[in-house]
Write a protein that holds these residues in place. Sequence first.
Motif, PDB file in Angstrom:
ATOM      1  N   VAL A  12       0.732  -1.309   0.157  1.00 38.81           N
ATOM      2  CA  VAL A  12      -0.095  -0.095  -0.124  1.00 38.81           C
ATOM      3  C   VAL A  12       0.704   1.203   0.124  1.00 38.81           C
ATOM      4  N   THR A  13       0.236   2.351  -0.848  1.00 39.99           N
ATOM      5  CA  THR A  13       1.072   3.686  -0.912  1.00 39.99           C
ATOM      6  C   THR A  13       0.035   4.574  -0.573  1.00 39.99           C
ATOM      7  N   SER A  14       0.204   5.757  -0.831  1.00 41.67           N
ATOM      8  CA  SER A  14      -0.511   6.862  -0.530  1.00 41.67           C
ATOM      9  C   SER A  14      -0.541   7.946   0.626  1.00 41.67           C
ATOM     10  N   ASP A  15       0.514   8.716   0.556  1.00 42.03           N
ATOM     11  CA  ASP A  15       0.860   9.578   1.494  1.00 42.03           C
ATOM     12  C   ASP A  15       0.493   9.093   3.079  1.00 42.03           C
ATOM     13  N   LEU A  16       1.308   8.014   3.162  1.00 42.47           N
ATOM     14  CA  LEU A  16       1.588   7.574   4.490  1.00 42.47           C
ATOM     15  C   LEU A  16       2.371   8.179   5.538  1.00 42.47           C
ATOM     16  N   ASP A  17       1.920   8.057   6.741  1.00 40.08           N
ATOM     17  CA  ASP A  17       3.224   8.509   7.763  1.00 40.08           C
ATOM     18  C   ASP A  17       3.014   7.352   8.742  1.00 40.08           C
ATOM     19  N   GLU A  18       3.652   7.408   9.986  1.00 40.10           N
ATOM     20  CA  GLU A  18       3.542   6.532  11.015  1.00 40.10           C
ATOM     21  C   GLU A  18       2.263   6.299  11.597  1.00 40.10           C
ATOM     22  N   TYR A  19       1.415   7.375  11.790  1.00 40.55           N
ATOM     23  CA  TYR A  19       0.041   7.227  12.140  1.00 40.55           C
ATOM     24  C   TYR A  19      -0.859   6.441  11.277  1.00 40.55           C
ATOM     25  N   ALA A  20      -0.745   6.374   9.880  1.00 42.78           N
ATOM     26  CA  ALA A  20      -1.485   5.804   9.049  1.00 42.78           C
ATOM     27  C   ALA A  20      -1.043   4.514   8.970  1.00 42.78           C
ATOM     28  N   ILE A  21       0.303   4.211   9.211  1.00 46.61           N
ATOM     29  CA  ILE A  21       0.826   2.780   9.180  1.00 46.61           C
ATOM     30  C   ILE A  21       0.269   2.050  10.472  1.00 46.61           C
ATOM     31  N   ALA A  22       0.181   3.029  11.539  1.00 47.45           N
ATOM     32  CA  ALA A  22       0.012   2.004  12.624  1.00 47.45           C
ATOM     33  C   ALA A  22      -1.835   1.754  12.529  1.00 47.45           C
ATOM     34  N   SER A  23      -2.514   2.460  11.950  1.00 47.40           N
ATOM     35  CA  SER A  23      -3.858   2.244  11.657  1.00 47.40           C
ATOM     36  C   SER A  23      -4.046   1.189  10.730  1.00 47.40           C
ATOM     37  N   LEU A  24      -3.022   0.536  10.079  1.00 49.13           N
ATOM     38  CA  LEU A  24      -3.371  -0.517   9.361  1.00 49.13           C
ATOM     39  C   LEU A  24      -2.597  -1.585   9.665  1.00 49.13           C
ATOM     40  N   ALA A  25      -2.407  -1.619  10.995  1.00 51.06           N
ATOM     41  CA  ALA A  25      -1.924  -2.981  11.748  1.00 51.06           C
ATOM     42  C   ALA A  25      -2.624  -4.152  11.802  1.00 51.06           C
ATOM     43  N   ALA A  26      -3.933  -3.969  11.515  1.00 53.06           N
ATOM     44  CA  ALA A  26      -4.829  -5.266  11.438  1.00 53.06           C
ATOM     45  C   ALA A  26      -5.013  -5.348   9.940  1.00 53.06           C
ATOM     46  N   ALA A  27      -4.540  -4.653   9.208  1.00 53.13           N
ATOM     47  CA  ALA A  27      -4.851  -4.854   7.799  1.00 53.13           C
ATOM     48  C   ALA A  27      -3.830  -5.844   7.171  1.00 53.13           C
ATOM     49  N   PRO A  28      -4.424  -6.802   6.162  1.00 53.66           N
ATOM     50  CA  PRO A  28      -3.518  -7.881   5.718  1.00 53.66           C
ATOM     51  C   PRO A  28      -2.546  -7.241   4.662  1.00 53.66           C
ATOM     52  N   VAL A  29      -1.703  -6.419   5.248  1.00 51.97           N
ATOM     53  CA  VAL A  29      -0.698  -5.425   4.264  1.00 51.97           C
ATOM     54  C   VAL A  29       0.564  -6.057   4.488  1.00 51.97           C
ATOM     55  N   ASP A  30       1.427  -6.282   3.360  1.00 50.56           N
ATOM     56  CA  ASP A  30       2.823  -7.016   3.512  1.00 50.56           C
ATOM     57  C   ASP A  30       3.856  -5.870   3.493  1.00 50.56           C
ATOM     58  N   ALA A  31       3.656  -4.770   2.834  1.00 51.13           N
ATOM     59  CA  ALA A  31       4.673  -3.632   2.890  1.00 51.13           C
ATOM     60  C   ALA A  31       4.085  -2.207   2.457  1.00 51.13           C
ATOM     61  N   TYR A  32       4.619  -1.363   2.996  1.00 50.35           N
ATOM     62  CA  TYR A  32       4.368   0.136   2.876  1.00 50.35           C
ATOM     63  C   TYR A  32       5.212   0.938   2.076  1.00 50.35           C
ATOM     64  N   GLY A  33       4.550   1.779   0.967  1.00 53.25           N
ATOM     65  CA  GLY A  33       5.512   2.664   0.310  1.00 53.25           C
ATOM     66  C   GLY A  33       5.451   4.194   0.991  1.00 53.25           C
ATOM     67  N   VAL A  34       6.443   4.696   1.265  1.00 50.69           N
ATOM     68  CA  VAL A  34       6.214   6.041   1.976  1.00 50.69           C
ATOM     69  C   VAL A  34       7.177   6.960   1.134  1.00 50.69           C
ATOM     70  N   GLY A  35       6.413   8.449   1.044  1.00 52.06           N
ATOM     71  CA  GLY A  35       7.176   9.397   0.309  1.00 52.06           C
ATOM     72  C   GLY A  35       7.271  10.602   1.036  1.00 52.06           C
ATOM     73  N   THR A  36       6.187  11.467   0.940  1.00 53.69           N
ATOM     74  CA  THR A  36       6.425  12.732   1.510  1.00 53.69           C
ATOM     75  C   THR A  36       6.618  12.915   2.797  1.00 53.69           C
ATOM     76  N   GLN A  37       5.766  12.193   3.831  1.00 61.66           N
ATOM     77  CA  GLN A  37       6.045  12.435   5.215  1.00 61.66           C
ATOM     78  C   GLN A  37       7.410  11.964   5.491  1.00 61.66           C
ATOM     79  N   LEU A  38       8.003  10.836   4.919  1.00 58.52           N
ATOM     80  CA  LEU A  38       9.213  10.543   5.328  1.00 58.52           C
ATOM     81  C   LEU A  38      10.240  11.502   5.091  1.00 58.52           C
ATOM     82  N   VAL A  39      10.249  12.054   3.833  1.00 62.21           N
ATOM     83  CA  VAL A  39      11.564  12.963   3.506  1.00 62.21           C
ATOM     84  C   VAL A  39      11.390  14.288   3.798  1.00 62.21           C
ATOM     85  N   THR A  40      10.430  14.512   4.694  1.00 61.84           N
ATOM     86  CA  THR A  40       9.840  15.765   5.293  1.00 61.84           C
ATOM     87  C   THR A  40      10.001  15.658   6.777  1.00 61.84           C
ATOM     88  N   GLY A  41      10.414  14.588   7.342  1.00 65.96           N
ATOM     89  CA  GLY A  41      10.608  14.360   8.825  1.00 65.96           C
ATOM     90  C   GLY A  41       9.296  13.967   9.337  1.00 65.96           C
TER      91      GLY A  41
END
Length: 442
Positions: A290-319
């Motif tokens: 899954v991708t789509s403007d993720l940050d740590e909070y969005a990733i945490a909210s997907l803990a129960a989802a059957p997701v295998d990997a996250y792609g992170v862009g904007t939020q990562l490179v802006t700290g």
Amino acid sequence: MNSADLGRRVGVPSTALFTDQYELTMVQAALKGGTAGRRSVFEAFTRRLPEGRRYGVVAGIGRVLDAVENFHFDEEMLGFLRDQAIVDGPTLDYLADYRFSGDIWGYPEGEVYFPGSPVLRVEGSFAECVLLETVILSILNHDSAIAAAASRMSAAAGGRGLIEMGARRTHELSAVASARAAYIGGFDTTSDLAAGFRYNIPTVGTSAHAFTLLHDSERDAFRAQVDSLGRGTTLLVDTYDVATAVRTAVEIAGPELGAVRIDSGDLLLVAHRVRQQLDELGATGTKIVVTSDLDEYAIASLAAAPVDAYGVGTQLVTGSGHPTCSMVYKLVARAESADPADELRPVAKKSMGAKSSKGGRKWAARRLDEEGVAEAEVIGTGPVPEELAGRQLLVELVRGGEVVAREPLDVARERHIAARAGLPLSAMQLSRGEAVIPTEYV
């Protein structure tokens, strides 16, 4: 150790003008006043962590070492300084021969830090140390901010894969540094080829929506990609209708399809639906990215989802909301001369408010509780207590101007995993709070 483990030593221009003008004018005044050669100690540290952060992550040390090595003034640079009348003739002569000849100690990359931690200690003459201030802070503030965000995202991901994909969201050179810092902080791969080339970070990537839109149908696009990249490729399934795309993807690639990527919509709901559909189609081994403007909070909210990997862009490179660590570089001790035997005197800024500093050449150690969990960051200027002697944090990086501590990026990455694991469990909480352990001065 294979030298390739250190990455490619890509040629870079001199870092000498990656600085502020007042560094050079201070050198000019110190040369004229006879104080430029005084033995000095500078330290890089932060007075506080970004709001809500429980710990910081040291990143950029390897790039600092490269910057120090490449800090020299060529004829064109000296001509610019001369033409612009930025410094006088004697200062130009000094800069023409400049090479850092001092010593640098610091926290190794991947280590965690806290308010007051002497992340980097630079020792030498006043002139040679002060010239490095801006470039050191530029690197440490950027890279450590990205690594801290990456670490929080890595903790939230709980062992699932993390792909750094922020190159198009920042300056092209910052993108490479960001990928490096993210890898230290726990990301597994990057989409940025320059980062892969320079630092041996694993790279990934297959296709974007444009590739699907190029073709007359989604089926044609999927078939072209599978024919070219193989059944183990990742197919992007949200250009049109997700359910139709997943069915088409499995029809073309079969159950050997490597992964599908979802880049929009209610990711929690869609991921569950896609997992169920894949399993019903027999593609039980196909992963979901899954991708789509993720940050740590969005990733945490997907803990129960059957997701295998996250792609992170904007939020990562802006700290992730904190693009700098607010590190500063301060003179903390100096002698009356250049004589190594001359006693170092602690010096410190004593202004009112939060901008005061603590003088003295410091050591740092981390005290552990009976369970081996960190309970305090202990900083001092005198003798190191016997019980902390084996827990000191600073390591030698540069001796007499020569780099002595280069290491593979994977070593820094593993160090961070161990350092983070040694913190109290509350360090992993995403709720706002203070530093997870206190800083004690002795």
